[in-house]
Design an enzyme around this catalytic site. Structure first.
Site, short mmCIF file in Angstrom:
data_model
loop_
_atom_site.label_atom_id
_atom_site.label_comp_id
_atom_site.label_asym_id
_atom_site.label_seq_id
_atom_site.Cartn_x
_atom_site.Cartn_y
_atom_site.Cartn_z
N GLU A 6 -11.50 2.51 6.85
CA GLU A 6 -10.33 2.97 7.60
C GLU A 6 -10.38 4.49 7.71
O GLU A 6 -9.55 5.21 7.17
CB GLU A 6 -9.03 2.51 6.93
N GLU A 15 0.83 -1.21 0.00
CA GLU A 15 0.00 0.00 0.00
C GLU A 15 0.86 1.26 0.00
O GLU A 15 1.56 1.53 0.97
CB GLU A 15 -0.91 0.02 1.23
#
Length: 258
Positions: free
Chosen positions: A237, A140
């Protein structure tokens, strides 16, 4: 049908982890994801998930020394043994809890030939270990505003790393928030890189709060994910504006269900 998981690194921050799992189940989530749960025994997390009728989708490798500014070890030359130990730790935790994905954190280091070679070599080795356990590794990029100096910040850099690794169980974690802050043009990048994507996360841009505010049209993102055939979980998130449960009104506003 879209499916949403609660990222308990951010949601219900006032509660200890096992209570956060219970709260997520009560709120209607059927899945959770974690950051670094390693101070809580995996058996306790597994039991809490079973009691809440919830699954754990994934977690992160240990970040190193957060107080010293570290944020992962995977791309740090000279730290290969520590990264390998972190991956082994994550795999063991996944096996004990039923989680299927591990975000392999790269760390704060320049994106140069040496660090890139380190990350690629580390991930090739880790992917073989993860494959034996039936797990997917995720990489990521993190935007430079939130984490200055992080190894990579763009989807294009991550795609370059994936091409060099060349193993099918290493995939892209497409965090709409990080993409939006780092580069924008989210829908185009979502479409372009969908074949590489193993997981998606969401939050408002630029606030990182609930996704019913800011400059990203999440109805358009959700429609694109459905049209592109995305079948994985969508990780929530985000950092709640206030009370986590009260903030879940975003699902009504955006016309989705947990």
């Amino acid at each position: 049908m879209l499916r949403f998981s609660a990222n308990l690194g951010f949601l219900w921050p006032e509660l200890p982890l096992l209570d956060r799992i219970e709260a997520a189940g009560r709120a209607g989530f059927r899945a959770i994801e974690l950051h670094w749960p390693y101070d809580v025994p995996a058996a306790a997390v597994a039991a809490a998930c079973d009691a809440a009728d919830i699954v754990l989708t994934g977690l992160n490798t240990a970040p190193g020394d957060l107080k010293a500014g570290e944020f992962g070890l995977g791309a740090l030359p000279g730290r290969e043994a520590e990264f390998e130990a972190a991956v082994t730790q994550s795999i063991a935790y996944c096996r004990a809890t039923g989680a299927t994905m591990i975000h392999a954190m790269a760390g704060v280091v320049p994106f140069d030939a040496r660090s890139s070679a380190t990350f690629v070599a580390n991930l090739r080795h880790a992917s073989a270990e993860a494959e034996r356990a039936g797990l997917t590794l995720l990489i990521e990029p993190i935007n430079p505003r939130d984490k200055p100096g992080y190894f990579y910040s763009t989807i294009e850099q991550a795609a370059e790393i994936l091409e060099r690794i060349g193993t099918p169980n290493v995939k892209l974690l497409f965090d709409v928030y990080h993409v939006g802050v780092a580069t924008g043009d989210v829908l185009t990048r979502l479409t372009t890189f969908m074949p590489l994507i193993g997981h998606v996360q969401i939050a408002a841009v630029p606030s990182r709060a609930e996704p019913d505010e800011g400059e990203i049209s999440y109805p358009a993102i959700f429609l694109a994910l459905e049209e592109l055939g995305y079948e994985g979980w969508i990780g929530c998130e985000y950092k709640p504006r206030g009370d986590t449960v009260e903030g879940l009104v975003w699902t009504e506003r955006l016309g989705v269900t947990l």
